[in-house]
Design a protein around this motif. Structure first.
Motif, PDB file in Angstrom:
ATOM      1  N   LEU A 273       0.827  -1.211   0.000  1.00 25.46           N
ATOM      2  CA  LEU A 273       0.000   0.000   0.000  1.00 25.46           C
ATOM      3  C   LEU A 273       0.859   1.258   0.000  1.00 25.46           C
ATOM      4  CD1 LEU A 273      -2.871   1.151   0.149  1.00 25.46           C
ATOM      5  CD2 LEU A 273      -2.724   0.982   2.646  1.00 25.46           C
ATOM      6  N   THR A 274       1.943   1.269   0.773  1.00 24.22           N
ATOM      7  CA  THR A 274       2.777   2.474   0.859  1.00 24.22           C
ATOM      8  C   THR A 274       3.440   2.789  -0.475  1.00 24.22           C
ATOM      9  OG1 THR A 274       4.617   1.154   1.750  1.00 24.22           O
ATOM     10  CG2 THR A 274       3.156   2.222   3.337  1.00 24.22           C
ATOM     11  N   GLU A 275       3.983   1.774  -1.135  1.00 23.70           N
ATOM     12  CA  GLU A 275       4.580   1.992  -2.455  1.00 23.70           C
ATOM     13  C   GLU A 275       3.518   2.443  -3.458  1.00 23.70           C
ATOM     14  OE1 GLU A 275       8.109  -1.436  -2.278  1.00 23.70           O
ATOM     15  OE2 GLU A 275       6.372  -1.684  -3.590  1.00 23.70           O
ATOM     16  N   ASN A 276       2.377   1.780  -3.432  1.00 19.14           N
ATOM     17  CA  ASN A 276       1.314   2.072  -4.384  1.00 19.14           C
ATOM     18  C   ASN A 276       0.840   3.513  -4.267  1.00 19.14           C
ATOM     19  OD1 ASN A 276      -1.825   2.016  -5.067  1.00 19.14           O
ATOM     20  ND2 ASN A 276      -0.891   0.328  -6.181  1.00 19.14           N
ATOM     21  N   LEU A 277       0.626   3.995  -3.050  1.00 23.92           N
ATOM     22  CA  LEU A 277       0.163   5.370  -2.865  1.00 23.92           C
ATOM     23  C   LEU A 277       1.226   6.379  -3.288  1.00 23.92           C
ATOM     24  CD1 LEU A 277      -1.713   5.064   0.553  1.00 23.92           C
ATOM     25  CD2 LEU A 277      -2.712   5.183  -1.742  1.00 23.92           C
ATOM     26  N   ALA A 278       2.494   6.082  -3.011  1.00 24.08           N
ATOM     27  CA  ALA A 278       3.559   6.992  -3.448  1.00 24.08           C
ATOM     28  C   ALA A 278       3.578   7.120  -4.961  1.00 24.08           C
ATOM     29  CB  ALA A 278       4.906   6.506  -2.933  1.00 24.08           C
ATOM     30  N   SER A 279       3.277   6.028  -5.677  1.00 26.75           N
ATOM     31  CA  SER A 279       3.265   6.083  -7.138  1.00 26.75           C
ATOM     32  C   SER A 279       2.136   6.952  -7.667  1.00 26.75           C
ATOM     33  CB  SER A 279       3.148   4.671  -7.720  1.00 26.75           C
ATOM     34  OG  SER A 279       1.821   4.181  -7.654  1.00 26.75           O
ATOM     35  N   LYS A 280       1.186   7.304  -6.799  1.00 24.70           N
ATOM     36  CA  LYS A 280       0.030   8.106  -7.196  1.00 24.70           C
ATOM     37  C   LYS A 280       0.137   9.547  -6.716  1.00 24.70           C
ATOM     38  CE  LYS A 280      -2.769   3.950  -7.359  1.00 24.70           C
ATOM     39  NZ  LYS A 280      -3.585   2.999  -6.601  1.00 24.70           N
ATOM     40  N   GLY A 281       1.333   9.945  -6.253  1.00 22.30           N
ATOM     41  CA  GLY A 281       1.541  11.334  -5.905  1.00 22.30           C
ATOM     42  C   GLY A 281       1.282  11.665  -4.460  1.00 22.30           C
ATOM     43  N   TYR A 282       1.709  10.783  -3.550  1.00 20.84           N
ATOM     44  CA  TYR A 282       1.652  11.044  -2.116  1.00 20.84           C
ATOM     45  C   TYR A 282       3.036  10.814  -1.520  1.00 20.84           C
ATOM     46  CZ  TYR A 282      -3.431  10.554  -2.664  1.00 20.84           C
ATOM     47  OH  TYR A 282      -4.732  10.705  -3.067  1.00 20.84           O
ATOM     48  N   VAL A 283       3.337  11.530  -0.448  1.00 16.73           N
ATOM     49  CA  VAL A 283       4.474  11.184   0.401  1.00 16.73           C
ATOM     50  C   VAL A 283       3.910  10.332   1.532  1.00 16.73           C
ATOM     51  CG1 VAL A 283       6.240  12.046   1.979  1.00 16.73           C
ATOM     52  CG2 VAL A 283       5.816  13.213  -0.199  1.00 16.73           C
ATOM     53  N   VAL A 284       4.425   9.124   1.662  1.00 17.77           N
ATOM     54  CA  VAL A 284       3.870   8.150   2.600  1.00 17.77           C
ATOM     55  C   VAL A 284       4.939   7.802   3.627  1.00 17.77           C
ATOM     56  CG1 VAL A 284       2.721   5.928   2.843  1.00 17.77           C
ATOM     57  CG2 VAL A 284       2.495   7.224   0.701  1.00 17.77           C
ATOM     58  N   VAL A 285       4.609   7.965   4.907  1.00 20.82           N
ATOM     59  CA  VAL A 285       5.566   7.672   5.971  1.00 20.82           C
ATOM     60  C   VAL A 285       4.961   6.625   6.897  1.00 20.82           C
ATOM     61  CG1 VAL A 285       4.768   9.690   7.270  1.00 20.82           C
ATOM     62  CG2 VAL A 285       6.912   8.616   7.900  1.00 20.82           C
ATOM     63  N   ALA A 286       5.692   5.525   7.101  1.00 23.22           N
ATOM     64  CA  ALA A 286       5.259   4.455   8.000  1.00 23.22           C
ATOM     65  C   ALA A 286       6.167   4.434   9.217  1.00 23.22           C
ATOM     66  CB  ALA A 286       5.285   3.107   7.286  1.00 23.22           C
ATOM     67  N   ILE A 287       5.570   4.209  10.378  1.00 22.88           N
ATOM     68  CA  ILE A 287       6.256   4.328  11.658  1.00 22.88           C
ATOM     69  C   ILE A 287       6.620   2.949  12.200  1.00 22.88           C
ATOM     70  CG2 ILE A 287       6.081   5.223  14.010  1.00 22.88           C
ATOM     71  CD1 ILE A 287       3.708   6.955  13.012  1.00 22.88           C
ATOM     72  N   ASP A 288       7.842   2.784  12.690  1.00 21.77           N
ATOM     73  CA  ASP A 288       8.179   1.697  13.599  1.00 21.77           C
ATOM     74  C   ASP A 288       7.860   2.183  15.012  1.00 21.77           C
ATOM     75  OD1 ASP A 288       9.035  -0.462  12.123  1.00 21.77           O
ATOM     76  OD2 ASP A 288      11.142  -0.311  12.688  1.00 21.77           O
ATOM     77  N   HIS A 289       6.770   1.704  15.580  1.00 21.46           N
ATOM     78  CA  HIS A 289       6.396   2.145  16.927  1.00 21.46           C
ATOM     79  C   HIS A 289       7.291   1.439  17.951  1.00 21.46           C
ATOM     80  CE1 HIS A 289       2.779   4.440  15.857  1.00 21.46           C
ATOM     81  NE2 HIS A 289       2.560   3.504  14.949  1.00 21.46           N
ATOM     82  N   THR A 290       8.154   2.187  18.583  1.00 24.13           N
ATOM     83  CA  THR A 290       9.079   1.641  19.570  1.00 24.13           C
ATOM     84  C   THR A 290       8.326   0.846  20.635  1.00 24.13           C
ATOM     85  OG1 THR A 290      10.574   3.488  19.182  1.00 24.13           O
ATOM     86  CG2 THR A 290      10.863   2.285  21.247  1.00 24.13           C
ATOM     87  N   GLU A 291       8.909  -0.298  21.018  1.00 23.12           N
ATOM     88  CA  GLU A 291       8.339  -1.215  22.013  1.00 23.12           C
ATOM     89  C   GLU A 291       7.103  -1.941  21.503  1.00 23.12           C
ATOM     90  OE1 GLU A 291       9.972   1.978  25.267  1.00 23.12           O
ATOM     91  OE2 GLU A 291       7.826   1.809  24.859  1.00 23.12           O
ATOM     92  N   SER A 292       6.888  -1.866  20.168  1.00 23.35           N
ATOM     93  CA  SER A 292       5.715  -2.506  19.577  1.00 23.35           C
ATOM     94  C   SER A 292       6.059  -3.233  18.280  1.00 23.35           C
ATOM     95  CB  SER A 292       4.637  -1.444  19.310  1.00 23.35           C
ATOM     96  OG  SER A 292       3.418  -2.032  18.944  1.00 23.35           O
ATOM     97  N   THR A 293       7.358  -3.386  17.975  1.00 22.33           N
ATOM     98  CA  THR A 293       7.769  -4.096  16.775  1.00 22.33           C
ATOM     99  C   THR A 293       8.156  -5.531  17.138  1.00 22.33           C
ATOM    100  OG1 THR A 293      10.154  -3.633  16.838  1.00 22.33           O
ATOM    101  CG2 THR A 293       8.715  -1.921  15.917  1.00 22.33           C
ATOM    102  N   TYR A 294       8.366  -6.354  16.117  1.00 23.79           N
ATOM    103  CA  TYR A 294       8.792  -7.734  16.365  1.00 23.79           C
ATOM    104  C   TYR A 294      10.085  -7.768  17.174  1.00 23.79           C
ATOM    105  CZ  TYR A 294       5.649  -8.408  12.364  1.00 23.79           C
ATOM    106  OH  TYR A 294       4.581  -8.377  11.507  1.00 23.79           O
ATOM    107  N   ARG A 295      10.994  -6.843  16.875  1.00 17.86           N
ATOM    108  CA  ARG A 295      12.320  -6.863  17.504  1.00 17.86           C
ATOM    109  C   ARG A 295      12.297  -6.384  18.954  1.00 17.86           C
ATOM    110  NH1 ARG A 295      16.494  -7.279  13.596  1.00 17.86           N
ATOM    111  NH2 ARG A 295      15.832  -6.812  11.456  1.00 17.86           N
ATOM    112  N   ASP A 296      11.389  -5.479  19.299  1.00 16.71           N
ATOM    113  CA  ASP A 296      11.444  -4.879  20.642  1.00 16.71           C
ATOM    114  C   ASP A 296      10.107  -4.913  21.368  1.00 16.71           C
ATOM    115  OD1 ASP A 296       9.931  -2.933  19.383  1.00 16.71           O
ATOM    116  OD2 ASP A 296      11.270  -1.266  19.832  1.00 16.71           O
ATOM    117  N   MET A 297       9.244  -5.833  20.973  1.00 12.82           N
ATOM    118  CA  MET A 297       7.914  -5.935  21.570  1.00 12.82           C
ATOM    119  C   MET A 297       8.006  -5.983  23.090  1.00 12.82           C
ATOM    120  SD  MET A 297       5.161  -8.929  20.823  1.00 12.82           S
ATOM    121  CE  MET A 297       3.613  -9.078  21.699  1.00 12.82           C
TER     122      MET A 297
END
Length: 430
Positions: free
Chosen positions: A154-178
């Motif tokens: 979805l993020t790549e697709n929306l950028a191709s349509k003229g958006y700046v798309v930013v996705a967040i790694d929410h600290t203490e909520s990712t696979y690595r640091d849950m």
């Protein structure tokens, strides 16, 4: 070699009517590519896509994981972001990147962290397109656990349509640091709003960022899945219930910090940030747990698209997502339901890494939908999210894609190929 060329010519001539063979440079299907039966707006837009990583720090945040006897210290909260944007692809280079991901859960010996990679259709650190700027901004928030790469289709697709798309790694909520769930409960809306402010700052003309002049934070959509949906519903104006505040206080040994975003608090009484124009909530969590109530949900006044599985076994459906939809009585809202789907209506389709022999069933089922082709779900989401945020961020007349019969039983909806089934669309005005 001759057989491969004949196969290519066959596909070029006989691809499903109305679609184009978009990715002739690769024989492999990459996450987010359009299937032959993809609905109209799932196809990528006119722009090539670049991608960059940003690391930010939000100072002075409540460190709820170290709360004791109702006292909560503060810390400088790190956040990693991934930004996709319209880009210039130099001659001789390919619109391709590799994302570093992991499966498993931190501190869970039954689900050890296992690194893997998967491909995407974006060029790392490409120069942005400057013509036609600034582009509207889209902020994306993952589930618990998850990562900023959970919805690259979805993020790549929306950028191709003229958006700046930013996705967040929410600290203490990712696979690595849950970590403990209390961090996710507290921090989601604060992370979203901090990122909105930072994107506004970095996009100011004259800043030293590649984002300078590229993005328009005054014209923003927020997208969240599961606990990300919980966060964006709150950022959109719905305050947490008194029951949620009490639950949080008990879970954290006496902290009432959730009151900061509860119904009736000064922050919620002020209404949502005026820069936010639309909300997309995939399977938002909390209704079945008393996180939301009628009074709090009245605060959501922004146009909202809810997307849910009709058999969601995490957020719930009739008493979960649909109840949130019904309760947001002051919002012009739509609800797209996948019939017989459960909770995984937002993530990327499973990659080869999570389908290898010996990989835990849990890792595969973190992405898979038992009753659906996940690649088709990705395409349908691309279609409807494109239509929805296009209406509210670009003024596009996309109403025909939503003004449809509630149930798609005869295989005919605007923008869809024949024989489509399994979807429902509801619409309620304030």
């Amino acid at each position: 070699m001759l057989n491969r060329r004949l196969l290519f010519l066959f596909l070029l001539c006989f691809v499903w009517p109305g679609t184009t063979l978009l990715y002739a440079q690769s024989d492999a299907f990459i996450t987010g590519d359009a299937l032959p039966d993809a609905p109209e707006l799932a196809l990528r837009g006119a722009y090539k896509v670049g991608v960059r990583t940003l690391k930010l720090t939000n100072p002075g945040q409540l460190d709820i994981l170290k709360a004791k006897d109702g006292v909560v210290p503060t810390y400088d909260r790190p956040l990693t972001l991934e930004v996709w944007y319209p880009a210039q692809i130099p001659q001789g280079q390919t619109e391709r990147t590799v994302y570093d991901q992991v499966m498993g859960q931190a501190n869970n010996p039954q689900r050890p962290i296992i690194p893997y990679t998967f491909e995407g259709r974006a060029l790392r650190d490409a120069e942005p397109v400057r013509e036609g700027t600034p582009f509207p901004l889209v902020i994306v928030s993952h589930g618990y656990p998850g990562t900023r790469y959970l919805m690259t289709y979805l993020t790549e697709n929306l950028a191709s349509k003229g958006y700046v798309v930013v996705a967040i790694d929410h600290t203490e909520s990712t696979y690595r640091d849950m970590a403990n769930f209390s961090s996710t409960l507290l921090n989601r809306p604060f992370d979203d709003l901090f990122v909105l402010n930072e994107m506004a700052r970095l996009s100011t003309k004259g800043s030293n960022s590649f984002l300078a002049g590229l993005s328009d934070a005054n014209n923003t959509a927020i997208i969240g899945y599961s606990m990300g949906g919980y966060g964006v519903v709150n950022v959109g104006g719905a305050g947490y219930s008194a029951q949620a505040v009490a639950f949080f206080k008990q879970a954290t040994g006496g902290s009432d910090a959730l009151k900061l975003r509860a119904a009736g608090s000064p922050a919620m009484a002020a209404g949502p940030d005026p820069r936010i124009k639309a909300v997309v909530a995939f399977a938002p969590w909390g209704m079945e747990r008393g996180i939301w109530d009628a009074e709090g949900l009245k605060g959501l006044r922004l146009p909202t698209l809810f997307i849910a599985g009709e058999k969601d076994d995490v957020s719930g459906y009739e008493k979960g997502v649909k109840a949130i939809f019904d309760g947001t009585v002051n919002a012009d809202r739509y609800m797209l339901s996948y019939i017989n789907a459960r909770h995984n209506v937002a993530p990327n389709a499973p990659t080869a890494a999570v389908m290898k022999p010996g990989v835990s069933w849990n890792e595969y089922m973190h992405y898979a939908e038992p009753g659906w082709n996940e690649r088709r779900i990705n395409n349908i989401n691309q279609h409807f999210v494109t239509a929805f945020i296009g209406m509210h961020l670009k003024g596009q007349d996309n109403r025909k894609y939503f003004d449809v019969p509630e149930k798609i039983t005869d295989g005919v909806w605007p923008g869809f190929k024949p024989r489509a089934v399994g979807l429902e669309m509801r619409h309620q005005k304030p």
